[in-house]
Design a protein around this motif. Sequence first.
Motif, PDB file in Angstrom:
ATOM      1  N   PRO A 177      -1.410  -1.735 -12.206  1.00  0.00           N
ATOM      2  CA  PRO A 177      -1.206  -1.542 -10.963  1.00  0.00           C
ATOM      3  C   PRO A 177      -1.232   0.201 -11.935  1.00  0.00           C
ATOM      4  CG  PRO A 177       0.485  -1.382 -10.688  1.00  0.00           C
ATOM      5  CD  PRO A 177      -0.135  -2.729 -11.500  1.00  0.00           C
ATOM      6  N   VAL A 178      -1.021   0.818 -12.454  1.00  0.00           N
ATOM      7  CA  VAL A 178      -0.196   2.027 -13.493  1.00  0.00           C
ATOM      8  C   VAL A 178      -1.232   2.033 -14.724  1.00  0.00           C
ATOM      9  CG1 VAL A 178       1.419   3.862 -14.874  1.00  0.00           C
ATOM     10  CG2 VAL A 178       2.214   2.418 -12.311  1.00  0.00           C
ATOM     11  N   PHE A 179      -1.210   1.529 -15.820  1.00  0.00           N
ATOM     12  CA  PHE A 179      -1.869   1.981 -16.767  1.00  0.00           C
ATOM     13  C   PHE A 179      -2.864   0.881 -17.406  1.00  0.00           C
ATOM     14  CE2 PHE A 179       2.938   2.196 -17.673  1.00  0.00           C
ATOM     15  CZ  PHE A 179       2.558   3.779 -18.161  1.00  0.00           C
ATOM     16  N   ALA A 196       0.731  -1.182  -0.206  1.00  0.00           N
ATOM     17  CA  ALA A 196      -0.085   0.335  -0.124  1.00  0.00           C
ATOM     18  C   ALA A 196       0.824   0.810   0.250  1.00  0.00           C
ATOM     19  CB  ALA A 196      -0.946   0.186   0.833  1.00  0.00           C
ATOM     20  N   ILE A 197       0.352   1.833  -0.376  1.00  0.00           N
ATOM     21  CA  ILE A 197       0.933   3.328  -0.708  1.00  0.00           C
ATOM     22  C   ILE A 197       0.313   4.057  -0.242  1.00  0.00           C
ATOM     23  CG2 ILE A 197       1.973   4.917  -2.418  1.00  0.00           C
ATOM     24  CD1 ILE A 197       2.272   3.325  -5.135  1.00  0.00           C
ATOM     25  N   ARG A 198       1.180   5.004   0.709  1.00  0.00           N
ATOM     26  CA  ARG A 198       0.325   6.396   1.529  1.00  0.00           C
ATOM     27  C   ARG A 198       0.461   7.676   1.352  1.00  0.00           C
ATOM     28  NH1 ARG A 198      -3.050   4.511   5.706  1.00  0.00           N
ATOM     29  NH2 ARG A 198      -3.281   2.621   5.895  1.00  0.00           N
ATOM     30  N   HIS A 219       4.435   1.780  -9.893  1.00  0.00           N
ATOM     31  CA  HIS A 219       3.328   2.758  -8.696  1.00  0.00           C
ATOM     32  C   HIS A 219       3.666   3.511  -8.130  1.00  0.00           C
ATOM     33  CE1 HIS A 219      -0.415   1.103  -7.725  1.00  0.00           C
ATOM     34  NE2 HIS A 219      -0.885   2.102  -7.837  1.00  0.00           N
ATOM     35  N   LEU A 220       4.862   3.853  -7.776  1.00  0.00           N
ATOM     36  CA  LEU A 220       5.045   5.133  -6.635  1.00  0.00           C
ATOM     37  C   LEU A 220       5.527   5.839  -7.434  1.00  0.00           C
ATOM     38  CD1 LEU A 220       5.188   5.556  -3.467  1.00  0.00           C
ATOM     39  CD2 LEU A 220       8.118   5.217  -3.672  1.00  0.00           C
ATOM     40  N   ALA A 221       5.658   5.832  -9.072  1.00  0.00           N
ATOM     41  CA  ALA A 221       6.498   7.059  -9.255  1.00  0.00           C
ATOM     42  C   ALA A 221       5.300   7.707 -10.083  1.00  0.00           C
ATOM     43  CB  ALA A 221       7.576   6.336 -10.578  1.00  0.00           C
TER      44      ALA A 221
END
Length: 681
Positions: A436-438, A400-402, A470-472
Amino acid sequence: MVPQRLLQLGVPAGMVLIITMLVVPLPAVVLDMLIALNITTALLVLLVAMFVHRPLDFAAFPAVVLVLTLFRLALNVSATRLVLLDGYAGKVIDTFGHFVVGGSLIVGLIVFAILLVIQFLVITKGAERVAEVGARFTLDAMPGKQMAIDADLNSGLIDEDEARRRRHEVHAEADFYGSMDGASKFVKGDAIAAIIITLVNLLGGFAVGMAQKGMAFGDAITTYSLLSVGDGLVSQIPALLLSTATGLIVTRNTGDSDMGSDILRQLTNNKVPLQIAGFGALAICLVPGLPKLPFMVAGGIMLLASTRVRPPVAAETHLAVEQVHSSAPDTPELLAAEIQVDPLGLELSPDIIDLVDAASGGDLLDRVKALRRKIAGELGIIVPPVRTRDSIDLPSSTYAIRLFGIEVARGEAPRGTVLAIGDHLDALPGQRTREPVFGLDASWIPAELRVQAELNGATVVDRASVITTHLAEVVGQHAARLLGREDVKTLTELVRTGHPVVVEELTPAQLSLGEVQRVLQGLLAEGVAVRDLVRIFEALSLKAQVTKDPDVLVEAARAALGPAIVAPHLAEGAVHVISFEPGLEQRMLEAVRPGDLGAVVALDPLVGQSVLGELSDLRTAAEERGLRPVVVCAPQLRAAVRRMVAPALTSTPVLSYTELVGAAQVRSVGTVTGDRMAVTA
């Protein structure tokens, strides 16, 4: 000080002498000296083990155990050779055989057996088990410790040198307990060897005494049995000291003082147990037939010790003082640190922390560091450290990215898999998902099928790359929020070092740091890099003389960055645009109204819906032709149009005419007219 050269050669030379002792006979006087050295060295090792504050302070202990064990065995061999050849093995062994055990073979054998039981079944067995458990738990805890170190490094709590020191300490701790697990086996084997050597001495002595020297059976038993028992006792005393030191080392916890101080302080920290023990010893005196004096003395010592313990109030006061000096968890400073929200965080479920374990080949943290540098180079902002931690609240294989403590994105990265992206994945076993990105069709397949997936035309990405990509994307989408006031100050100071006049003209004379921050956030919100701060500040210093309206300032900065803004949208030197029919654009200009977040186009809802619908159709048609169109309009209208378009057409850029100067060609792919708007009306 001992010369460095002597330190380097001392242990190797000693090992050579030990090997020599196994094959070369020694005189009795030399054997006495070496036995004394063996006992003294074992005592020294025991005392050092008691005075260290933590096990790693005696990291050489496993090697010391091996060397002293070999030394003791070599002495056993030398003593056995003298006993069997001469019937005499020096004064030390003779004294232990006659004086220490009273010249009694039975007493000597019993004492020797008791020492063996104490060493082999109690101390050695317990130390072996503790070392085994300590090694396993230390190795199991390594990934979590390394992750905590890297998380502190990423969050800025420690620097690179401190992180390197802690990593070295973690690896040293794992190596130490692994070596102690093996060293305990040496101690156990030494105890077994002592039994065998003693039996060999007894049987060999009987055979030599009667067969070679013609001694009577009783004389042979008396002579060689006492010498064998003396040799066994001489060997077991240093062996017992060394096995005790082994037990102390493997059971030693990290503390601020030596073991003796810790034990005494903790045993005498509370007066109640001492008082109970003292009165209990005095009560035993009431048992008929028991001697009174020993129990009275023991009870008196306990009661006297209880009077030396500080009263509870003083202890609590002392504890409170210690807590103040050591920044206890409830101090305002630490509480403030606990409630601070990390700007950017990455959480991993416990089953995928191998991604950050360098020992398992995990390089996620290194990739995150590289990503921060990459984003800084592309967007021109200082990305805050990514606080990486594990979370038991996350489902298995999940990350998970917060952002400021709030989860903004989530994905999966199953262990032992890679992500295959493509249209022909049905033939491969795996877990179907979406990139997850595209949002592309993808599947998590076993890592060993990577080559097969590539042969099928799929794009294969490892788990760390999926997470960093994804983080980028998340950082790019929220770059405006991540740009803090302190970051703006840092960037401004960087510009000041090379262009002091530009900064002095702009801030604080014309714009505050907060106003500069708002302009930079406005640029970042639309994906415009702020690397060229010199051009931005020059444009702002000119426009700030006229107005401080954020939208106007942003447009001034965009005009200065025109070529850089249009560059990402060029295809073969041309930019493809969707424009507004002049009459419609004039009507929209007249409908611009100020709002809380900036100017907006206050068109009739049906008219606005019609404009958005036509824009969407034109963009879709252009994308079907392989083009990436942008919407263009007058600079005075651009910000308001962007706010109107963004909710429905998020990924469609809105540029002004002045920003197209960087394009060699401008090609129209369509014009939003008033036809559909008129029909709708």
